[in-house]
Design a protein around this motif. Structure first.
Motif, short mmCIF file in Angstrom:
data_model
loop_
_atom_site.label_atom_id
_atom_site.label_comp_id
_atom_site.label_asym_id
_atom_site.label_seq_id
_atom_site.Cartn_x
_atom_site.Cartn_y
_atom_site.Cartn_z
N MET A 68 -4.57 -1.24 -63.94
CA MET A 68 -3.41 -0.54 -63.41
C MET A 68 -2.41 -1.58 -62.88
O MET A 68 -2.79 -2.57 -62.28
CB MET A 68 -3.86 0.40 -62.29
CG MET A 68 -2.82 1.42 -61.90
SD MET A 68 -3.50 2.67 -60.78
CE MET A 68 -3.45 4.06 -61.89
N THR A 69 -1.16 -1.35 -63.11
CA THR A 69 -0.10 -2.28 -62.71
C THR A 69 0.05 -2.31 -61.19
O THR A 69 0.02 -1.28 -60.56
CB THR A 69 1.23 -1.85 -63.35
OG1 THR A 69 1.06 -1.78 -64.75
CG2 THR A 69 2.32 -2.84 -63.02
N GLN A 70 0.19 -3.50 -60.65
CA GLN A 70 0.43 -3.65 -59.20
C GLN A 70 1.94 -3.73 -58.97
O GLN A 70 2.65 -4.45 -59.66
CB GLN A 70 -0.22 -4.92 -58.68
CG GLN A 70 -1.72 -4.85 -58.64
CD GLN A 70 -2.24 -4.37 -57.30
OE1 GLN A 70 -1.86 -4.87 -56.27
NE2 GLN A 70 -3.12 -3.40 -57.34
N VAL A 71 2.39 -2.98 -57.99
CA VAL A 71 3.77 -3.03 -57.53
C VAL A 71 3.72 -3.24 -56.03
O VAL A 71 2.64 -3.23 -55.44
CB VAL A 71 4.54 -1.74 -57.92
CG1 VAL A 71 4.68 -1.62 -59.43
CG2 VAL A 71 3.86 -0.51 -57.35
N GLU A 72 4.87 -3.42 -55.40
CA GLU A 72 4.89 -3.66 -53.95
C GLU A 72 5.74 -2.63 -53.23
O GLU A 72 6.70 -2.10 -53.80
CB GLU A 72 5.44 -5.05 -53.64
CG GLU A 72 4.53 -6.17 -54.01
CD GLU A 72 5.06 -7.52 -53.55
OE1 GLU A 72 6.29 -7.67 -53.36
OE2 GLU A 72 4.24 -8.43 -53.37
N ILE A 73 5.37 -2.40 -51.97
CA ILE A 73 6.19 -1.62 -51.05
C ILE A 73 6.40 -2.46 -49.81
O ILE A 73 5.68 -3.44 -49.58
CB ILE A 73 5.53 -0.27 -50.67
CG1 ILE A 73 4.18 -0.49 -49.98
CG2 ILE A 73 5.40 0.63 -51.89
CD1 ILE A 73 3.54 0.75 -49.40
N ASN A 74 7.39 -2.11 -49.02
CA ASN A 74 7.61 -2.74 -47.72
C ASN A 74 7.08 -1.77 -46.67
O ASN A 74 7.47 -0.60 -46.66
CB ASN A 74 9.10 -2.99 -47.46
CG ASN A 74 9.62 -4.11 -48.32
OD1 ASN A 74 9.06 -5.19 -48.35
ND2 ASN A 74 10.70 -3.86 -49.02
N VAL A 75 6.20 -2.26 -45.82
CA VAL A 75 5.66 -1.43 -44.75
C VAL A 75 6.23 -1.93 -43.43
O VAL A 75 6.18 -3.13 -43.15
CB VAL A 75 4.11 -1.46 -44.73
CG1 VAL A 75 3.57 -0.65 -43.57
CG2 VAL A 75 3.54 -0.96 -46.05
N LEU A 76 6.76 -1.00 -42.65
CA LEU A 76 7.29 -1.31 -41.32
C LEU A 76 6.33 -0.77 -40.28
O LEU A 76 5.92 0.38 -40.35
CB LEU A 76 8.66 -0.66 -41.12
CG LEU A 76 9.72 -0.97 -42.17
CD1 LEU A 76 11.01 -0.21 -41.84
CD2 LEU A 76 9.98 -2.45 -42.25
N TYR A 77 5.97 -1.62 -39.32
CA TYR A 77 5.06 -1.22 -38.25
C TYR A 77 5.83 -1.18 -36.93
O TYR A 77 6.57 -2.10 -36.62
CB TYR A 77 3.93 -2.24 -38.10
CG TYR A 77 3.05 -2.40 -39.31
CD1 TYR A 77 2.07 -1.46 -39.60
CD2 TYR A 77 3.19 -3.50 -40.15
CE1 TYR A 77 1.25 -1.62 -40.71
CE2 TYR A 77 2.37 -3.66 -41.25
CZ TYR A 77 1.40 -2.71 -41.53
OH TYR A 77 0.59 -2.87 -42.62
N PHE A 78 5.64 -0.11 -36.18
CA PHE A 78 6.27 0.03 -34.88
C PHE A 78 5.21 0.27 -33.82
O PHE A 78 4.10 0.70 -34.13
CB PHE A 78 7.27 1.20 -34.88
CG PHE A 78 8.39 1.02 -35.86
CD1 PHE A 78 9.46 0.20 -35.55
CD2 PHE A 78 8.38 1.66 -37.09
CE1 PHE A 78 10.50 0.01 -36.45
CE2 PHE A 78 9.41 1.48 -38.00
CZ PHE A 78 10.47 0.66 -37.67
#
Length: 88
Positions: free
Chosen positions: A1-11
């Motif tokens: 399966m192809t890997q893609v990225e997301i941006n995760v913001l933590y608060f």
């Protein structure tokens, strides 16, 4: 399966637990939002409170609060962990 990225913001507590305010996270393509918590907990094994924090938090995807955890992440999204705010 192809890997893609997301941006995760933590608060708030999520930021404290991970020691980060944001990170790029590789995900499998078409990852349901419901599975993101497991992936983040696996990425941060030393963040022992992270599971509890995520279970009590809400999510936003591209600045829109999301109630449906079946929402599919395709890559490129910005996902924020919205911790509950205590106050009085």
């Amino acid at each position: 399966m192809t890997q893609v990225e997301i941006n995760v913001l933590y608060f708030a507590a999520a930021s404290t637990a991970t020691g980060l305010s944001r990170e790029r996270v590789p995900i499998p393509q078409n990852l349901p939002l419901a599975e993101l918590g497991d992936l983040l907990v696996a990425r941060h094994p030393k963040a022992t409170t992270l599971r509890k924090i995520l279970d009590g938090s809400k999510w936003s995807v591209d600045a829109e609060e999301v109630e449906d955890l079946e929402t599919v992440l395709k890559g490129g999204e910005e996902v924020a962990v919205l911790c509950p705010v205590s106050g009085g």
